[in-house]
Design a protein around this motif. Sequence first.
Motif, PDB file in Angstrom:
ATOM      1  N   LEU A  93      12.236  49.784 -36.886  1.00 44.32           N
ATOM      2  CA  LEU A  93      13.201  49.514 -35.814  1.00 44.32           C
ATOM      3  C   LEU A  93      14.537  49.158 -36.470  1.00 44.32           C
ATOM      4  CD1 LEU A  93      11.059  46.937 -33.779  1.00 44.32           C
ATOM      5  CD2 LEU A  93      11.153  49.393 -33.383  1.00 44.32           C
ATOM      6  N   PHE A  94      15.603  49.703 -35.948  1.00 44.76           N
ATOM      7  CA  PHE A  94      16.941  49.345 -36.438  1.00 44.76           C
ATOM      8  C   PHE A  94      17.782  49.109 -35.193  1.00 44.76           C
ATOM      9  CE2 PHE A  94      19.562  49.826 -40.445  1.00 44.76           C
ATOM     10  CZ  PHE A  94      20.660  49.171 -39.930  1.00 44.76           C
ATOM     11  N   ILE A  95      18.188  47.872 -35.004  1.00 41.29           N
ATOM     12  CA  ILE A  95      18.897  47.576 -33.745  1.00 41.29           C
ATOM     13  C   ILE A  95      20.321  47.094 -34.018  1.00 41.29           C
ATOM     14  CG2 ILE A  95      16.795  47.123 -32.440  1.00 41.29           C
ATOM     15  CD1 ILE A  95      17.372  44.119 -32.820  1.00 41.29           C
ATOM     16  N   PHE A  96      21.202  47.408 -33.077  1.00 33.73           N
ATOM     17  CA  PHE A  96      22.602  46.999 -33.137  1.00 33.73           C
ATOM     18  C   PHE A  96      22.818  46.032 -31.980  1.00 33.73           C
ATOM     19  CE2 PHE A  96      21.992  51.165 -34.847  1.00 33.73           C
ATOM     20  CZ  PHE A  96      22.660  51.119 -36.062  1.00 33.73           C
ATOM     21  N   VAL A  97      23.116  44.789 -32.312  1.00 37.87           N
ATOM     22  CA  VAL A  97      23.113  43.765 -31.258  1.00 37.87           C
ATOM     23  C   VAL A  97      24.367  42.891 -31.292  1.00 37.87           C
ATOM     24  CG1 VAL A  97      20.597  43.608 -31.098  1.00 37.87           C
ATOM     25  CG2 VAL A  97      21.789  42.201 -32.745  1.00 37.87           C
ATOM     26  N   THR A  98      24.736  42.423 -30.099  1.00 31.70           N
ATOM     27  CA  THR A  98      25.841  41.459 -30.032  1.00 31.70           C
ATOM     28  C   THR A  98      25.452  40.199 -29.265  1.00 31.70           C
ATOM     29  OG1 THR A  98      26.683  42.598 -28.077  1.00 31.70           O
ATOM     30  CG2 THR A  98      27.712  43.163 -30.153  1.00 31.70           C
ATOM     31  N   GLY A  99      24.260  40.158 -28.731  1.00 30.38           N
ATOM     32  CA  GLY A  99      23.895  38.967 -27.959  1.00 30.38           C
ATOM     33  C   GLY A  99      22.514  39.099 -27.356  1.00 30.38           C
ATOM     34  N   THR A 100      22.375  38.579 -26.135  1.00 28.24           N
ATOM     35  CA  THR A 100      21.075  38.595 -25.441  1.00 28.24           C
ATOM     36  C   THR A 100      21.111  39.559 -24.267  1.00 28.24           C
ATOM     37  OG1 THR A 100      20.830  36.273 -26.035  1.00 28.24           O
ATOM     38  CG2 THR A 100      19.369  37.107 -24.323  1.00 28.24           C
ATOM     39  N   PRO A 101      20.095  40.416 -24.076  1.00 24.81           N
ATOM     40  CA  PRO A 101      18.924  40.587 -24.930  1.00 24.81           C
ATOM     41  C   PRO A 101      19.277  41.253 -26.257  1.00 24.81           C
ATOM     42  CG  PRO A 101      18.889  42.190 -23.126  1.00 24.81           C
ATOM     43  CD  PRO A 101      20.059  41.302 -22.888  1.00 24.81           C
ATOM     44  N   GLY A 102      18.541  40.847 -27.282  1.00 24.41           N
ATOM     45  CA  GLY A 102      18.829  41.356 -28.623  1.00 24.41           C
ATOM     46  C   GLY A 102      17.643  41.212 -29.542  1.00 24.41           C
ATOM     47  N   GLU A 103      17.920  40.749 -30.771  1.00 23.18           N
ATOM     48  CA  GLU A 103      16.877  40.747 -31.808  1.00 23.18           C
ATOM     49  C   GLU A 103      15.665  39.896 -31.448  1.00 23.18           C
ATOM     50  OE1 GLU A 103      19.892  39.507 -32.169  1.00 23.18           O
ATOM     51  OE2 GLU A 103      19.713  37.422 -32.802  1.00 23.18           O
ATOM     52  N   ARG A 104      15.885  38.788 -30.712  1.00 24.82           N
ATOM     53  CA  ARG A 104      14.769  37.905 -30.396  1.00 24.82           C
ATOM     54  C   ARG A 104      13.722  38.608 -29.525  1.00 24.82           C
ATOM     55  NH1 ARG A 104      15.907  32.937 -32.092  1.00 24.82           N
ATOM     56  NH2 ARG A 104      17.964  33.079 -32.998  1.00 24.82           N
ATOM     57  N   GLN A 105      14.189  39.419 -28.614  1.00 22.22           N
ATOM     58  CA  GLN A 105      13.273  40.138 -27.725  1.00 22.22           C
ATOM     59  C   GLN A 105      12.466  41.166 -28.523  1.00 22.22           C
ATOM     60  OE1 GLN A 105      16.407  39.162 -26.786  1.00 22.22           O
ATOM     61  NE2 GLN A 105      15.492  37.669 -25.403  1.00 22.22           N
ATOM     62  N   TYR A 106      13.114  41.844 -29.452  1.00 23.96           N
ATOM     63  CA  TYR A 106      12.389  42.820 -30.289  1.00 23.96           C
ATOM     64  C   TYR A 106      11.357  42.099 -31.167  1.00 23.96           C
ATOM     65  CZ  TYR A 106      15.530  46.632 -29.028  1.00 23.96           C
ATOM     66  OH  TYR A 106      16.216  47.588 -28.335  1.00 23.96           O
ATOM     67  N   ILE A 107      11.751  40.943 -31.709  1.00 22.78           N
ATOM     68  CA  ILE A 107      10.829  40.200 -32.576  1.00 22.78           C
ATOM     69  C   ILE A 107       9.609  39.727 -31.770  1.00 22.78           C
ATOM     70  CG2 ILE A 107      10.539  38.038 -33.879  1.00 22.78           C
ATOM     71  CD1 ILE A 107      13.517  38.411 -34.746  1.00 22.78           C
ATOM     72  N   ALA A 108       9.885  39.168 -30.580  1.00 23.39           N
ATOM     73  CA  ALA A 108       8.797  38.591 -29.780  1.00 23.39           C
ATOM     74  C   ALA A 108       7.810  39.643 -29.293  1.00 23.39           C
ATOM     75  CB  ALA A 108       9.375  37.832 -28.589  1.00 23.39           C
ATOM     76  N   HIS A 109       8.302  40.801 -28.916  1.00 26.04           N
ATOM     77  CA  HIS A 109       7.412  41.770 -28.249  1.00 26.04           C
ATOM     78  C   HIS A 109       7.027  42.983 -29.095  1.00 26.04           C
ATOM     79  CE1 HIS A 109       7.880  39.505 -24.604  1.00 26.04           C
ATOM     80  NE2 HIS A 109       9.185  39.592 -24.699  1.00 26.04           N
ATOM     81  N   VAL A 110       7.863  43.329 -30.068  1.00 22.76           N
ATOM     82  CA  VAL A 110       7.588  44.587 -30.773  1.00 22.76           C
ATOM     83  C   VAL A 110       7.338  44.389 -32.275  1.00 22.76           C
ATOM     84  CG1 VAL A 110       8.363  46.966 -31.146  1.00 22.76           C
ATOM     85  CG2 VAL A 110       9.143  45.726 -29.112  1.00 22.76           C
ATOM     86  N   SER A 111       8.355  43.921 -33.002  1.00 24.80           N
ATOM     87  CA  SER A 111       8.238  43.961 -34.467  1.00 24.80           C
ATOM     88  C   SER A 111       7.181  43.008 -35.007  1.00 24.80           C
ATOM     89  CB  SER A 111       9.596  43.684 -35.116  1.00 24.80           C
ATOM     90  OG  SER A 111      10.039  42.385 -34.827  1.00 24.80           O
ATOM     91  N   SER A 112       7.190  41.737 -34.571  1.00 26.97           N
ATOM     92  CA  SER A 112       6.211  40.780 -35.110  1.00 26.97           C
ATOM     93  C   SER A 112       4.779  41.060 -34.649  1.00 26.97           C
ATOM     94  CB  SER A 112       6.621  39.347 -34.764  1.00 26.97           C
ATOM     95  OG  SER A 112       7.700  38.979 -35.569  1.00 26.97           O
ATOM     96  N   PRO A 113       4.531  41.236 -33.332  1.00 25.08           N
ATOM     97  CA  PRO A 113       3.131  41.471 -32.925  1.00 25.08           C
ATOM     98  C   PRO A 113       2.558  42.778 -33.472  1.00 25.08           C
ATOM     99  CG  PRO A 113       4.525  41.042 -30.998  1.00 25.08           C
ATOM    100  CD  PRO A 113       5.428  41.161 -32.168  1.00 25.08           C
ATOM    101  N   HIS A 114       3.389  43.780 -33.686  1.00 30.67           N
ATOM    102  CA  HIS A 114       2.866  45.087 -34.093  1.00 30.67           C
ATOM    103  C   HIS A 114       3.238  45.452 -35.529  1.00 30.67           C
ATOM    104  CE1 HIS A 114       1.461  45.673 -30.043  1.00 30.67           C
ATOM    105  NE2 HIS A 114       2.618  45.194 -29.633  1.00 30.67           N
TER     106      HIS A 114
END
Lengths: 272, 211
Positions: free
Chosen positions: A172-193
């Motif tokens: 996953l490579f994300i470009f973020v400036t705020g919410t929703p952002g990296e925290r949502q990807y970490i919580a639901h996609v990158s860390s669990p999977h």
Amino acid sequence: MWQKLANIDRRIIYALMILVIALSLIKPVGLAIVPTAETQRVYDFIDALPSGSIVYLGFDFSAGGIPELMPAAHSLVRQGFRKDLRFICAGMWVMAGDMADTAFSIVEEEFPDKEYGVDWINVGYKPGGEVLLQKMLSSIYEAAVGRDHYGNDLKTLPLLNEAPTIKDTDALFIFVTGTPGERQYIAHVSSPHNIPLCVSTISVSVPELMPLIQARQVHAGVLGMKGAAEYEVLVGNPGSATAGMDAQSFSHALIIVFIILGNLGYLLTREK
Amino acid sequence: MKQELPVIIGLAFGLFIVIAMFVGGVPALTTGKNYVDDWFLVVSAWAIAVGVVNLTQIHGRRVQQRREGYQYSLWLMICMFGMAFFGILVAKSADHEGWKFMYNNLIAPMNATVYSTLVFYIGAAAYRAFRVRNVEAAVLLVAAVVMMLGRVPLGTVLLGDWIGDTAEWILNVPNSAGMRGIQIGATLGGIATALRILVGIERAHLGGTGD
């Protein structure tokens, strides 16, 4: 006189800032940009992905983030397509589809052999925020209600058959400036999977990102315009971020000069 | 009942989602959560329409009553409906040249302009705020100057590598320590607020004032 230094009219500050930034952009000095370990880690990570890998790109920002994030996106597209990586783009922000469209606007000229639907897909913005990410874990097609950013039926795009869910991507490579952002990807996609996550963010968000990088919840980050400029240098295509670093350098120097003047005025008048 | 029913629905669905998130291997939970996710996506899409109605009501009233600055409200509605009608009736696709023209030449530059004006406010604010009034202010000032010079190439050119290294240290050690504390605190606060909403103590979102 010292009193005046402590109370410089803000319009003077604005005018000098415009002058310094404009001059730096019109006539760049070309200050040397040395890539830091953090940006090098991003570059090495992408470089180590096997040819044909599918990378999910999250465009979770709006046009305000273009100057800092788009150079990194262009560099990633260049590095990725040189290595024959493939991309699935989407986002939780309303301009996601347009941002991805801008990022891939260089493809026609620089990579004429790359084909939409085969080498990259722009799913675009879909509402739902983090629930959208959860839905993409079971089906990108369903999460996108079957259509990409341009209104094409996603079933007609071969790349989606190879990665029907976000779990099927290699990184996953994300470009973020705020919410929703990296925290949502970490919580639901990158860390669990256990999918590696790289983040490109704007300078003001860097302090917030650092604990996540240190905890390796984020594999590596392109940090602000400085990181984007370093990434451009590593990819070998210096562009707007590299040019912008001159402007940023001199505007920072100007602010420091004003801070010194303000303090001189403050300290000397306080004595009296 | 007007207040209790939404609280009961919120509690039931909230608990269901929490359980489905943390309990794996139960197909019924997964299927149920998928349904709820679908509903959420549909509701989210409709929320955009509700937003349009809300903006129209607020700004329409302002225009109707000719309140101060009503011209801006009128302009907002012209732009909002103009872009929406153009997208829905004329462009029909984000690939349409006219749509791309409006995006590239209106939305993107205006959005970027608003964001970039921050540099002027930050510059002027830094000049006024960073005064050595006491020891704490002095520490803040030094850290700010190191960060400003250490994160740009000019700092290294003028002062050498140490300025960049010091900026990295500030970012990695004191900043990260502080940010961790803030983030843990905010997360605990978020959990507490979520629990208050679930059990119906916090009812502001229902139009009430809570307990």
